[in-house]
Structures are given as C-alpha cells and as structure tokens.
Design an enzyme around this catalytic site. Sequence first.
Site, PDB file in Angstrom:
ATOM      1  N   ALA A 157     -10.933  25.068  -2.679  1.00 61.71           N
ATOM      2  CA  ALA A 157     -10.979  23.817  -3.443  1.00 61.71           C
ATOM      3  C   ALA A 157      -9.649  23.075  -3.390  1.00 61.71           C
ATOM      4  O   ALA A 157      -9.304  22.333  -4.293  1.00 61.71           O
ATOM      5  CB  ALA A 157     -11.359  24.103  -4.903  1.00 61.71           C
ATOM      6  N   THR A 214       0.860  -1.183   0.000  1.00 58.73           N
ATOM      7  CA  THR A 214       0.000   0.000   0.000  1.00 58.73           C
ATOM      8  C   THR A 214       0.895   1.231   0.000  1.00 58.73           C
ATOM      9  O   THR A 214       2.122   1.121  -0.004  1.00 58.73           O
ATOM     10  CB  THR A 214      -0.908   0.026   1.246  1.00 58.73           C
ATOM     11  OG1 THR A 214      -0.117   0.345   2.399  1.00 58.73           O
ATOM     12  CG2 THR A 214      -1.587  -1.316   1.471  1.00 58.73           C
ATOM     13  N   CYS A 215       0.289   2.414   0.024  1.00 56.71           N
ATOM     14  CA  CYS A 215       1.085   3.643   0.029  1.00 56.71           C
ATOM     15  C   CYS A 215       1.870   3.797   1.323  1.00 56.71           C
ATOM     16  O   CYS A 215       2.878   4.517   1.364  1.00 56.71           O
ATOM     17  CB  CYS A 215       0.192   4.865  -0.194  1.00 56.71           C
ATOM     18  SG  CYS A 215      -1.130   5.051   1.029  1.00 56.71           S
ATOM     19  N   ASN A 216       1.432   3.121   2.389  1.00 55.17           N
ATOM     20  CA  ASN A 216       2.097   3.277   3.681  1.00 55.17           C
ATOM     21  C   ASN A 216       2.905   2.065   4.115  1.00 55.17           C
ATOM     22  O   ASN A 216       3.544   2.098   5.165  1.00 55.17           O
ATOM     23  CB  ASN A 216       1.066   3.585   4.774  1.00 55.17           C
ATOM     24  CG  ASN A 216       0.576   5.012   4.690  1.00 55.17           C
ATOM     25  OD1 ASN A 216       1.310   5.910   4.314  1.00 55.17           O
ATOM     26  ND2 ASN A 216      -0.688   5.226   5.014  1.00 55.17           N
ATOM     27  N   THR A 265     -10.524   1.259   7.820  1.00 54.03           N
ATOM     28  CA  THR A 265     -10.982  -0.005   7.243  1.00 54.03           C
ATOM     29  C   THR A 265     -10.404  -0.306   5.869  1.00 54.03           C
ATOM     30  O   THR A 265     -10.535  -1.422   5.389  1.00 54.03           O
ATOM     31  CB  THR A 265     -12.518   0.007   7.128  1.00 54.03           C
ATOM     32  OG1 THR A 265     -12.923   1.137   6.336  1.00 54.03           O
ATOM     33  CG2 THR A 265     -13.163   0.106   8.496  1.00 54.03           C
ATOM     34  N   GLN A 266      -9.771   0.664   5.237  1.00 49.98           N
ATOM     35  CA  GLN A 266      -9.261   0.452   3.886  1.00 49.98           C
ATOM     36  C   GLN A 266      -8.240  -0.686   3.839  1.00 49.98           C
ATOM     37  O   GLN A 266      -8.210  -1.473   2.897  1.00 49.98           O
ATOM     38  CB  GLN A 266      -8.627   1.741   3.348  1.00 49.98           C
ATOM     39  CG  GLN A 266      -8.196   1.637   1.887  1.00 49.98           C
ATOM     40  CD  GLN A 266      -7.597   2.943   1.375  1.00 49.98           C
ATOM     41  OE1 GLN A 266      -7.292   3.836   2.145  1.00 49.98           O
ATOM     42  NE2 GLN A 266      -7.428   3.041   0.082  1.00 49.98           N
ATOM     43  N   GLN A 292      -7.422  -4.129   1.375  1.00 51.19           N
ATOM     44  CA  GLN A 292      -6.124  -4.284   0.717  1.00 51.19           C
ATOM     45  C   GLN A 292      -5.474  -5.619   1.065  1.00 51.19           C
ATOM     46  O   GLN A 292      -4.889  -6.268   0.202  1.00 51.19           O
ATOM     47  CB  GLN A 292      -5.217  -3.109   1.097  1.00 51.19           C
ATOM     48  CG  GLN A 292      -5.686  -1.784   0.509  1.00 51.19           C
ATOM     49  CD  GLN A 292      -4.976  -0.588   1.123  1.00 51.19           C
ATOM     50  OE1 GLN A 292      -4.575  -0.592   2.289  1.00 51.19           O
ATOM     51  NE2 GLN A 292      -4.816   0.480   0.343  1.00 51.19           N
ATOM     52  N   SER A 302      -2.223   1.016  11.436  1.00 56.84           N
ATOM     53  CA  SER A 302      -2.335   2.025  10.391  1.00 56.84           C
ATOM     54  C   SER A 302      -1.986   3.419  10.900  1.00 56.84           C
ATOM     55  O   SER A 302      -1.959   3.661  12.107  1.00 56.84           O
ATOM     56  CB  SER A 302      -3.759   2.046   9.817  1.00 56.84           C
ATOM     57  OG  SER A 302      -4.069   0.830   9.190  1.00 56.84           O
TER      58      SER A 302
END
Length: 461
Positions: free
Chosen positions: A190, A49-51, A115-116, A120, A109
């Site tokens: 934005a 994952t990204c982490n 919960t992502q 994964q 995490s």
Amino acid sequence: MHIVVVGLNHRTAPVEVREKFTFAQGDLPQALQELKNTKSVLECVVVATCNRTEIYAVVDKLPRYSHYIRGFIEKWFNVPREQFRDYLYSYEEDKAIRHLFKVTAGLNSMIIGETQILGQVKDAFFLAQQNQATGTMFNELFKQAITTAKRAHYETSIAENAVSVSYAAVELGKRIFGSYANKKVLIVGAGKMGELTLKHLRVSGLKQLYVVNRTFSKALELAESAGGTACQFERLAELLTEVDVVITSTGATEFVLTHKMLQTVVAQRKSRPLFMMDIAVPRDADPKIGELANVFLYDIDDLEALVESNMEERQKEAAKIELMIDNEMIAFEMWQRTLGVAPLIQALHQKASSVHEETMDSLLKKLPELDERQIKVIRKLTKSIVNQMLRDPIVRIKEMSAQRHGDEALDYFTQIFALEEILAEQHMESDEKQHNPSKENEQSSTTVQGWQREMTTLALP
C-alpha cells in the site's frame, strides 16, 4: 509590444529550488496585479505547477524586461536574485511563443505528452483574464495555444502509450484481458507505487479489488479510496487462489511471493491462469514462479522495456505535434501582422464618413426643396458609392499587411489617405484606456468567456 517568458522548471532547477518559488493559489490574484504594475509589463500570465513556475508577459521594451521581472520575483518570494539567477531561463518573441505551445501540449513535461498541464495552463490564463491581467495579445495567443494542445491530443496518440511502470502494469493487464470489468485484482503493498497503480486501475472499469499490506490500516485506507476490500496479510495465499491479476510493490527485502507458496496456489486454481506483475525493487516474487503452469510473471524490467518502447512511440507523435505548432506559429504571426490594419481601416471609415456627412450637409443647403424620401435615397446611394470606393483598398491593405514588408505598406496607406491626424487621436484614446483598462477588459472578457464555455464542455483526452 514583445512576448517573453521567464521561469524555471524541473530541467533547470532541483526540487529544493523550485519549492522556494511556488505561488499559493489564493495569492495569485494579488501577484498578477503586482506583476501587471511592474515596469515594462503590459500583460501577464503566471503558470505555476509542481514542476514549473513561469511568467509570461507582453512587454513594451526588450532590453530591460528581464531585470524588471527578476525584480518582481526577488521581491515577491523574498529571495535574492543571486540565489536563483542561474536556474532561470528567458525566451523572447518566437522562442517564447513556441515554448508556450510546447508546454501546453505536454512536450516540455517530465512525462512527455501528459495532459494535466493543459488544464493547468488553461486555468492560469482564465485566472489572469478574470483579474484583468491580459489584453488583446494574450487573449489570442493563449486561446490558440490551448486549442492547439487539445487538437494535438485528439489527433495524435501521444497520450495513449503507458510511460510509467505502474501505468504499464495496468495497461498490460488490459491487453491480456481486454477489460478489468469482470476480473478480480489483488494489490500487494500500500505504498506509493500501490497508490499510483490503483489510480490507473480506477479508470479501467475495475469492480473487484483487494488490497493486502503488512500494516492493515494502510491497506484499509488505500482500499477504501477505491471502493475495494482490505484484507489481512495472513490471507495472501488464500486470495491468490481467487484473483485473476496480482500487482505487487512492497518494500520487502525478501520474496513475499515464494515458489513454494505458488505451487500450492496453482494446485488449487485448477488450471485458471494467473497474471502477476512485480513492480517492486527488490523483487517481491521469486522469478522461478514464472516457470509454473498457467502463471505468467512480469517483473519491472519487462515493464520498463514496454515503457521504453512506448516512449519511442510518444516521441514519434511529438514530432507530429511539433509540425502542428509550426503551422500555428505562422498563423499567429499572420494575426500579429494584421493588428496594425484595424486602426487604419477604422480611421479610413471615420474620414470617409466625415466627408460624406459634409457633402450631404452642403447638398441639403443647395437643394432645400428635397423631401424626406428623396434625402433618404440620395444618402443611401452616396453612402454606397463611398463604401464601394473603400472596398478594394481595404482588401488590398489587409493582404499587404500580412506580407514581408507589411509595416511599410501600412505607412504608405496612412500617407496616401492622410490618416495621420485621426490615428493620433486614436492613440490618445488608447493611452487613456491603458490608465483605465476596466472597460476594455470587460469587452475582451466577453469573447474569451465565450470560447471558455465551449472548451470546458470538452473533456481532456
């Protein structure tokens, strides 16, 4: 066989290091095959994952596994191990198993309880299983870790408390109104925070959304992504008279929402309350605005206090999940201990069946006058005697194998029933399967796919 994990994550390595060790999604099948072919590795799963980038493996020997897996990392990413050695962690046996349970449940995490990561890990396991990189051990362990994480999120409230400022802003509005369904919300700014806020609003039932930004094209892009309306910055004061909630997060260095502007707005609103959440640093809203009648202003400090309180609640829920993991680890250990029983039971049945057939052949030679019905009855009765004699020993060895000295019990059982030769034949067949694993993986995939279908019907909490 031994369970291990080698990896790096957001706690051990900065982003400039982590980004060097990311697997492209399309390359993972090949990476799994190369990893499976690495010396000492019997099963493997890659969680990327990204982490974090983590390699879970079942290895045949503990002393050298880390050397071989680091060699794979060095070769695959073309980075000398001296450059990543200090960032890696490795855990073995119970520590590796506990780490997997904690990762899958979101306890490891960056945002505790998210919960992502569950999805994964589930995807990583399914991919490894589909590419025949898993076997008996990981098919059971990952199934248990995923099921436990899902149960943890359903049975605790760890994911219910907002632990990001943007999420807290949206949740605060929910507490005030109960629902966004009939409310008008204005986002001022934005940028990244505005985008994150919008993501949380999108799942909150919001139907009327306005976005204002100094660069109109950015406001338009953000608004269109959520079915909202982009407005020119010059219409800000006008919109403030219409909306119920304002969430502002610009990069301005001076107040965007001034006390004078809001005095005029309040006069036109005719006592309708206006809730304002300023999550910008520096602040977008003059703090004196909060003194105006029917205006309720919250700044980032107010929201961070809420986040801190919620984080404490998540920590309490995490402690409950840790207890669940303790119980699941005991269950997995019990399952591991009983793995050695199956070959013994199979060998015992095989030997008993052989003795039974030899006895029947001898009986038929001595009593040739028996008809088919008589032979059938005799065969059934003698088979019943054999099964009844085996029942208690099988029950007892199952119980004994799960106890502290289970290995010794298995050895005694083998000697008592003289099963050495049959077990040796089973071992040879097992070695042949390892060299040609496709058949075994087809069988194991049937079981995994069954609960995979069951789990994909359950939405993440």
